[in-house]
Design a protein around this motif. Structure first.
Motif, PDB file in Angstrom:
ATOM      1  N   TYR A   1      -8.481   2.030  -4.742  1.00 27.59           N
ATOM      2  CA  TYR A   1      -8.064   1.947  -3.533  1.00 27.59           C
ATOM      3  C   TYR A   1      -8.788   2.060  -2.443  1.00 27.59           C
ATOM      4  O   TYR A   1      -8.673   1.027  -1.426  1.00 27.59           O
ATOM      5  CB  TYR A   1      -7.106   3.290  -3.115  1.00 27.59           C
TER       6      TYR A   1
ATOM      7  N   LEU B   1       1.014  -1.320   0.079  1.00 27.25           N
ATOM      8  CA  LEU B   1       0.035   0.003   0.000  1.00 27.25           C
ATOM      9  C   LEU B   1       0.860   1.304   0.044  1.00 27.25           C
ATOM     10  O   LEU B   1       0.601   2.161  -0.773  1.00 27.25           O
ATOM     11  CB  LEU B   1      -0.910  -0.359   1.229  1.00 27.25           C
TER      12      LEU B   1
ATOM     13  N   ALA C   1       1.277   3.869  -3.293  1.00 25.24           N
ATOM     14  CA  ALA C   1       0.838   5.242  -3.209  1.00 25.24           C
ATOM     15  C   ALA C   1       2.321   6.173  -3.322  1.00 25.24           C
ATOM     16  O   ALA C   1       1.904   7.365  -4.004  1.00 25.24           O
ATOM     17  CB  ALA C   1       0.241   5.634  -2.061  1.00 25.24           C
TER      18      ALA C   1
ATOM     19  N   TRP D   1      -6.678   5.190   5.237  1.00 23.56           N
ATOM     20  CA  TRP D   1      -6.750   4.578   3.927  1.00 23.56           C
ATOM     21  C   TRP D   1      -8.063   4.989   3.507  1.00 23.56           C
ATOM     22  O   TRP D   1      -8.183   5.304   2.179  1.00 23.56           O
ATOM     23  CB  TRP D   1      -6.508   3.423   4.005  1.00 23.56           C
TER      24      TRP D   1
ATOM     25  N   SER E   1      -8.918   8.668   3.289  1.00 21.40           N
ATOM     26  CA  SER E   1      -8.255   9.257   2.031  1.00 21.40           C
ATOM     27  C   SER E   1      -8.678   8.958   0.665  1.00 21.40           C
ATOM     28  O   SER E   1      -8.936   9.878  -0.357  1.00 21.40           O
ATOM     29  CB  SER E   1      -6.857   9.272   2.371  1.00 21.40           C
ATOM     30  N   ALA E   2      -8.932   7.643   0.431  1.00 17.57           N
ATOM     31  CA  ALA E   2      -9.230   7.093  -0.923  1.00 17.57           C
ATOM     32  C   ALA E   2     -10.515   7.767  -1.210  1.00 17.57           C
ATOM     33  O   ALA E   2     -10.975   8.293  -2.214  1.00 17.57           O
ATOM     34  CB  ALA E   2      -9.339   5.737  -0.801  1.00 17.57           C
TER      35      ALA E   2
ATOM     36  N   ILE F   1      -2.998   8.120   2.129  1.00 18.91           N
ATOM     37  CA  ILE F   1      -2.680   6.864   1.931  1.00 18.91           C
ATOM     38  C   ILE F   1      -1.234   6.495   2.181  1.00 18.91           C
ATOM     39  O   ILE F   1      -1.029   5.209   2.675  1.00 18.91           O
ATOM     40  CB  ILE F   1      -3.278   6.293   0.362  1.00 18.91           C
TER      41      ILE F   1
END
Length: 174
Positions: free
Chosen positions: A156, A20, A24, A79, A82-83, A56
């Motif tokens: 994501y 991850l 990113a 995560w 933010s996505a 992320i």
């Protein structure tokens, strides 16, 4: 071992969070290449999407550095938020680009970061918006940068939901 168990177990290991983080981070490096290598100045919407991508990056880095149920919970939260936020900003950017009347389509000039964290002042090389939101010159497979970012953020987000769901179905702590 079932798919759910496999995904659930993988989410507890640093390696999955490292993927991850690195994916990113690679996108952030690509953004800087587009900016400095290809001369594509980022607009305010691009900067907000960049900020979401850094969320992320930080989510993955947190768990890579400290792999614990609390940090995984924080990692999942950062995560997904933010996505989701990145997708919303990218979709708004697409709407601006495809507005029926471009005279009424506009965006801010100066980033609206919180007063306690003026990223555009602290790191202007990364967070200063010098481009125009209506500029859509770069294309790949007939889609512009904002459309690609919608796809990337959606990927994501969906991946995060699937991994978190597998964790919860597997009755594992984060």
């Amino acid at each position: 071992m079932s798919f759910i168990q496999t995904i659930s177990r993988a989410a507890a290991h640093k390696g999955a969070w490292l993927i991850l983080f690195l994916s990113a981070l690679a996108l952030e490096i690509a953004a800087l290449y587009f900016q400095y290598g290809l001369g594509l100045a980022p607009c305010i919407m691009c900067i907000y999407q960049r900020t979401a991508m850094y969320g992320i990056v930080l989510a993955g880095l947190l768990v890579v550095l400290i792999n614990h149920s609390v940090t995984r919970f924080l990692g999942f939260t950062a995560w997904l938020v933010s996505a989701g936020w990145g997708w919303l900003i990218a979709s708004e950017h697409v709407e601006i680009l495809h507005a029926s009347n471009p005279f009424f389509a506009s965006c801010e000039i100066v980033p609206n970061f919180p007063a306690f964290m003026p990223l555009h002042e602290w790191l202007p090389a990364i967070f200063a918006a010098k481009g125009d939101c209506m500029e859509d010159g770069w294309r790949f497979m007939s889609m512009g940068m904002a459309e690609w970012m919608m796809i990337i953020f959606a990927a994501y987000f969906i991946t995060g939901v699937v991994v978190l769901t597998c964790r919860l179905i597997g009755k594992k702590a984060f």
